[in-house]
Design a protein around this motif. Structure first.
Motif, short mmCIF file in Angstrom:
data_model
loop_
_atom_site.label_atom_id
_atom_site.label_comp_id
_atom_site.label_asym_id
_atom_site.label_seq_id
_atom_site.Cartn_x
_atom_site.Cartn_y
_atom_site.Cartn_z
N PHE A 41 0.83 -1.20 0.00
CA PHE A 41 0.00 0.00 0.00
C PHE A 41 0.87 1.25 0.00
O PHE A 41 2.05 1.21 0.34
CB PHE A 41 -0.94 0.02 1.21
CG PHE A 41 -1.95 -1.09 1.18
CD1 PHE A 41 -3.07 -0.99 0.37
CD2 PHE A 41 -1.78 -2.23 1.95
CE1 PHE A 41 -4.00 -2.02 0.33
CE2 PHE A 41 -2.70 -3.26 1.92
CZ PHE A 41 -3.82 -3.15 1.10
N THR A 64 -8.57 7.43 1.45
CA THR A 64 -8.07 6.13 1.93
C THR A 64 -9.11 5.03 1.92
O THR A 64 -8.78 3.87 2.21
CB THR A 64 -7.58 6.27 3.39
OG1 THR A 64 -8.71 6.50 4.26
CG2 THR A 64 -6.59 7.40 3.54
N ASN A 82 -3.84 3.42 1.55
CA ASN A 82 -4.54 2.96 2.75
C ASN A 82 -4.34 3.87 3.94
O ASN A 82 -4.90 3.63 5.01
CB ASN A 82 -4.11 1.53 3.10
CG ASN A 82 -2.73 1.47 3.71
OD1 ASN A 82 -1.88 2.33 3.46
ND2 ASN A 82 -2.48 0.45 4.53
N GLN A 120 -3.47 -4.94 10.83
CA GLN A 120 -3.47 -3.78 9.94
C GLN A 120 -3.71 -2.49 10.71
O GLN A 120 -3.26 -1.42 10.31
CB GLN A 120 -4.54 -3.95 8.86
CG GLN A 120 -4.20 -4.97 7.80
CD GLN A 120 -3.00 -4.59 6.98
OE1 GLN A 120 -2.70 -3.42 6.79
NE2 GLN A 120 -2.26 -5.58 6.51
N LYS A 158 -6.96 -4.55 4.06
CA LYS A 158 -7.34 -3.14 4.23
C LYS A 158 -8.76 -3.07 4.81
O LYS A 158 -9.72 -2.82 4.09
CB LYS A 158 -7.26 -2.41 2.88
CG LYS A 158 -7.49 -0.90 2.96
CD LYS A 158 -7.44 -0.29 1.55
CE LYS A 158 -7.77 1.19 1.59
NZ LYS A 158 -7.84 1.79 0.24
#
Length: 992
Positions: free
Chosen positions: A529, A666, A646, A784, A675
């Motif tokens: 990303f 994003t 992201n 994440q 994501k």
């Protein structure tokens, strides 16, 4: 409700909505539908054919023409034709050439159009299928062409999403060729779930993200299938769906279908225009469409522009954007969406060219121009027109200042304005100290709000992501005892070198965690990303760019801002800095020298946006093409989309619409494990920005203040809590961890604390696979968000908590066991590990139904009454015939006293298996007798059969069949037919 009964109910409802059911063409092969279409061609083209019906050779040539439809896009172009009439060329036997009319796009619910429904159509010998026959549920025919394919599932028996997989399989079998190439839309129906999607161009393009439900005009989900049919599949709605509401995408050779909110918004604008026409009035303020960023406003605005340009009284449509670079980008999109016959009517113009175009009396056009260009030519007194026109304005929240609007409205008095925006301008809410950037609302310029689709709606539909937001404060801000003014804070802290170095170091130190993909067997693939850094002013852009070059040279960073024409103090330095960044970029990536272009800044901007979005030519996966971070001030914070961005880092104060626009860079969707949310990091005045974010999200989910009278809404804590409940803001890590603990404990019960054991029973394997997939997905999302496996976080009460998966090795073991166990399950029960929601629904459905069946059988065992037996028989009605026969045998066994101990799910399964084997043996004996084979020989061969294994991979079965062949004295050339016959039959009964 059994599936056949549900299908009958669907057909009855379609008949109520204007469709004619063709009994003679149902339950037949596809060949009969070709015959039916031929009859319709003869009827609708009687004059063209001069009374001579199509010969067999001529119809064969027509069928050959259908082979040109390689994709649904090709078929849509053939249906659209020219002037709303789809045609197909024919060379007649006598050498003459004619165009046969096959479809009438504009003749809705009348004229030549006829609407028919057929069901249970059989396809023989599909080119890529091992099965001899495939039978589809329902086809909707317009003029004999199957434009829609419906598959329905009884939700009490199986998950409705298996219909999606079934449609995909049909595509892989080669079903959508010839007459079936005209299928434009596919439907998935069950009793309480209804979805539709444009038929994908190939089997690889099937994607559940583009399967849509329907929302009514009030934004409520329509889940009752009969209500869905009324709104979407009736006449004229279905005819419009496959014509007006389809978007051919030439850039991808693909077909798109509009979503409910896009269709409703389009309809609202057309109704507003018709209302004016009917009343003989021209209102300048037509209204505005509020559709959140990322919801497909470009598609909607194009379709509206196209339809308005086709209205008899509208001379031209002006499509206005507020940035010059967006004019060409929008035009490219519009032309890729347009039919070939309409492309030439889409033109990018400057003021002089627009003046010339408006003077012509030709067919209407869509002219694309910047607001600056239009205002300039009007200010110069060179453009005025009394023609009936429409202005569509993109990014309506920022495109129109009061003075420019007044000038344009005076110069074009018979022009109606419609606006499209994701973040309308609202009046300030003084009660809550929420102020907009302008003292004018979108309502004041464009008129009433015609339709809205908020960020909350889009997140609920899965069209965009929610946000994972982190706020930072400097030590001076955190120390409440230290009193500093905003000016002092700005000067002494926020623009200081130490502060900016701290920001750069935070980005650099967390880059791997923020830019890497999901964990796959212990490894997170890096640089999956990219990010943006938004700062306060052009000088700050330059300062940060130079800091990254010095302190984080391993990151690939570029910068951009719009060139100033004011020649103010420091502008020459800013231009020099931008030039230097372009030279750095050219050297790093070996691009052409943009500095030699007529417009170097635009060429440079175009290249970096393509690179960070991984668009051609930077879409090959070559790591040398990678750009990690773009530093901006205002540029690219609106109107720029990339699913690979992201995270956005913010060192600037923003609020309301501009803030939501910046955050929304994003939130484009991609793999949810990689994501789950769009990440936003605020480095400046964290506590103030937290309030700004909450207030902005409340306004742009609930609705803001169109007029001064609206400015009395008070956001409260309950509304702020809903931002979490609706997944607009990511929940805290501690809450997610605590919610996961019961599932992890259950997995450890099934497979051991270290997940090293395989659950023993099939039921437990299935439960483990489903639960493990869900846990894996949620842990990936935690990672994440920044969670490190094995670490502790504090909860709302400041107490430490951590995940029960303590190490990376333990998590790797869970993933390995999940994959292994899933492979051990029968093919029909294996779950799609990429779509855990469906798997969870499937698991819950199966367990609840089966547990209730056990309960009903035990009730009958306790009291053998007709009432209790009927309860079992009613419960198993949705099952297939074989399953109902098995349960019937169990009931008979209970009545004879063969089963006296209460069943549980495992003992009932084993009992059914015994019955199934006995019934299967009877079927095998019957099949063998029908083919004059020895039943005992075929039974012994079946004992060696393994599903999915060919004879080459199963030598025992191959040897057994050879022995039978010798007994039967089958000749050499007949052995293959015999072996295929036996193995195909085994496959068939095994898949029952």
């Amino acid at each position: 409700m059994a599936e056949n009964k549900f299908e009958a109910a669907v057909i009855d409802k379609l008949r109520d909505e204007g469709w004619d059911y063709l009994d003679d063409y149902s339950g037949v092969t596809i060949k009969h539908l070709y015959d039916h279409w031929r009859d319709i061609l003869n009827q609708n083209n009687h004059k063209r054919l001069k009374g001579k019906s199509l010969t067999d050779d001529e119809f064969s040539r027509i069928k050959l023409e259908l082979k040109k439809n390689k994709t649904p896009y090709d078929a849509q172009l053939m249906l659209a034709g020219a002037g709303g009439v789809g045609t197909i060329p024919l060379n007649r036997d006598d050498g003459s050439q004619i165009e046969l009319e096959i479809f009438y796009g504009d003749e809705v619910a009348g004229g030549h159009s006829r609407y028919e429904v057929v069901n249970q159509i059989t396809f023989n010998n599909l080119p890529y299928s091992l099965s001899e026959n495939r039978r589809v549920d329902i086809l909707l025919l317009i003029n004999g062409l199957p434009v829609c394919h419906i598959e329905e599932k009884d939700e009490s028996l199986q998950n409705q999403w298996s219909a999606f997989e079934q449609l995909q399989k049909y595509d892989g079998d080669g079903m959508y060729a010839g007459l079936m190439s005209f299928v434009q839309v596919q439907f998935i129906l069950s009793q309480h779930s209804a979805h539709y999607f444009a038929r994908p161009k190939n089997i690889e393009s099937y994607n559940r993200d583009f399967v849509f439900g329907w929302r009514d005009d009030d934004g409520k989900d329509v889940t009752n299938t009969m209500k869905f049919i009324h709104r979407v599949m009736g006449i004229p709605a279905l005819h419009r769906l496959v014509t007006v509401n389809m978007i051919p995408d030439a850039s991808n050779d693909n077909l798109m279908v509009m979503r409910s909110y896009q269709i409703q918004a389009t309809r609202k604008i057309l109704e507003r225009m018709k209302e004016m026409d009917n009343n003989g009035l021209i209102e300048r303020e037509g209204g505005y469409i509020w559709h959140t960023t990322g919801s497909g406003k470009t598609v909607t605005s194009f379709k509206v522009a196209q339809l308005l340009a086709s209205m008899p009284r509208v001379k031209n449509v002006l499509f206005i954007v507020d940035r010059v670079d967006l004019v060409n980008q929008t035009a490219e999109n519009f032309k890729s969406f347009a039919y070939k016959t309409f492309e030439d009517r889409i033109k990018v113009v400057n003021g002089r060219e627009l003046k010339k175009g408006l003077r012509k009396n030709s067919q209407s056009h869509i002219y694309l121009i910047s607001i600056q260009g239009l205002d300039k030519v009007i200010k110069e007194g060179k453009l005025a027109s009394d023609d009936r026109m429409v202005i569509l304005m993109d990014e309506a929240h920022r495109s129109a200042s009061g003075d420019a609007v007044k000038r344009i409205k005076r110069a074009l008095p018979k022009t109606t304005w419609f606006g499209f925006t994701g973040t309308p301008n609202f009046y300030s809410d003084e009660i809550n100290e929420v102020k907009t950037s302008k003292e004018i609302s979108t309502y004041d310029i464009f008129g009433p709000r015609l339709h809205r689709y908020t960020i909350k709606d889009a997140i609920g539909d899965g069209n965009v992501l929610g946000f994972d937001v982190t706020y930072y404060e400097s030590q001076i801000e955190a120390d409440k005892k230290t009193k500093v003014s905003d000016d002092e804070l700005e000067k002494e802290v926020l623009t200081s070198l130490p502060f900016r170095k701290a920001v750069v170091n935070d980005i650099k130190n967390n880059w791997v965690a923020n830019s890497s993909g999901p964990i796959e067997m212990g490894v997170r693939k890096p640089n999956q990303f990219q990010g943006m850094l938004a700062v306060s002013g052009k000088q700050a852009v330059v300062a940060y760019y130079n800091l990254f070059k010095k302190d984080a040279p391993e990151l690939r960073v570029s910068m951009t801002y719009s060139k100033s024409d004011d020649n103010g103090v420091g502008d020459s330095d800013l231009q020099a800095a931008l030039k230097q960044s372009m030279e750095d970029y050219i050297e790093r990536y070996g691009t052409r020298n943009f500095l030699e272009d007529n417009d170097p800044e635009r060429a440079y901007l175009n290249d970096i946006t393509k690179r960070i979005s991984r668009k051609k030519p930077y879409n090959t996966g070559n790591d040398d093409d990678r750009l990690d971070l773009i530093i901006v001030s205002d540029q690219l914070l609106t109107g720029f989309d990339s699913k690979y961005i992201n995270i956005i880092y913010m060192d600037k104060m923003m609020k309301e619409g501009p803030l939501i626009q910046a955050m929304s860079r994003t939130n484009r969707t991609i793999d949810r494990n990689a994501k789950p949310h769009g990440k936003v990091r605020f480095y400046r005045k964290g506590s103030a920005m937290e309030e700004n974010v909450k207030n902005a999200l409340i306004i742009y989910t609930k609705g803001g203040n169109d007029t001064i009278e609206d400015a009395s809404k008070v956001p409260d804590t309950a509304e702020q809590k809903k931002l979490l409940d609706d997944d607009i803001l990511a929940p805290s890590m501690s809450k997610q961890i605590n919610d996961l603990q019961p599932q992890i404990e259950r997995l450890q019960e099934l497979a051991g604390e270290d997940f090293s054991q395989t659950p023993p029973s099939e039921k437990e394997k299935f439960e483990f696979a489903v639960t493990a997939a869900d846990v894996n997905s949620k842990v990936q999302r935690l990672v994440q968000q920044g969670y490190s496996i094995g670490s502790e976080v504090t909860d709302d009460k400041n107490q430490p908590t951590s995940l029960q998966i303590k190490t990376e090795e333990q998590f790797n073991s869970l993933q390995a066991r999940m994959n292994d166990v899933n492979e051990m399950l029968p093919a029909k029960k294996q779950i799609d590990l990429t779509n855990i929601k469906v798997a969870i629904e499937s698991y819950a459905n199966e367990i609840i139904d089966y547990d209730h069946l056990v309960e009903l059988l035990n009730n009958y065992m306790d009291e053998k009454s007709n009432q209790n037996r009927t309860a079992v028989e009613e419960h198993v009605k949705p099952m297939d015939e074989s399953s109902r026969e098995e349960i019937g045998a169990v009931l008979d066994g209970i009545e004879r006293g063969e089963y006296k101990e209460h069943f549980n799910t495992e003992t009932l399964q084993s009992t059914r298996k015994v019955i199934r084997n006995a019934q299967q043996e009877l079927k095998i004996y019957k099949w063998a007798a029908d083919h004059n084979y020895n039943g005992n020989d075929i039974i012994s061969a079946y004992a060696l059969y393994s599903p999915g294994k060919s004879l080459n991979d199963n030598p025992e079965l191959s040897q057994k069949l050879q022995e039978i062949e010798e007994k039967l004295d089958i000749g050499f050339f007949q052995t293959a037919d015999f072996e295929d016959s036996v193995t195909n039959y085994f496959d068939k009964i095994n898949n029952k």
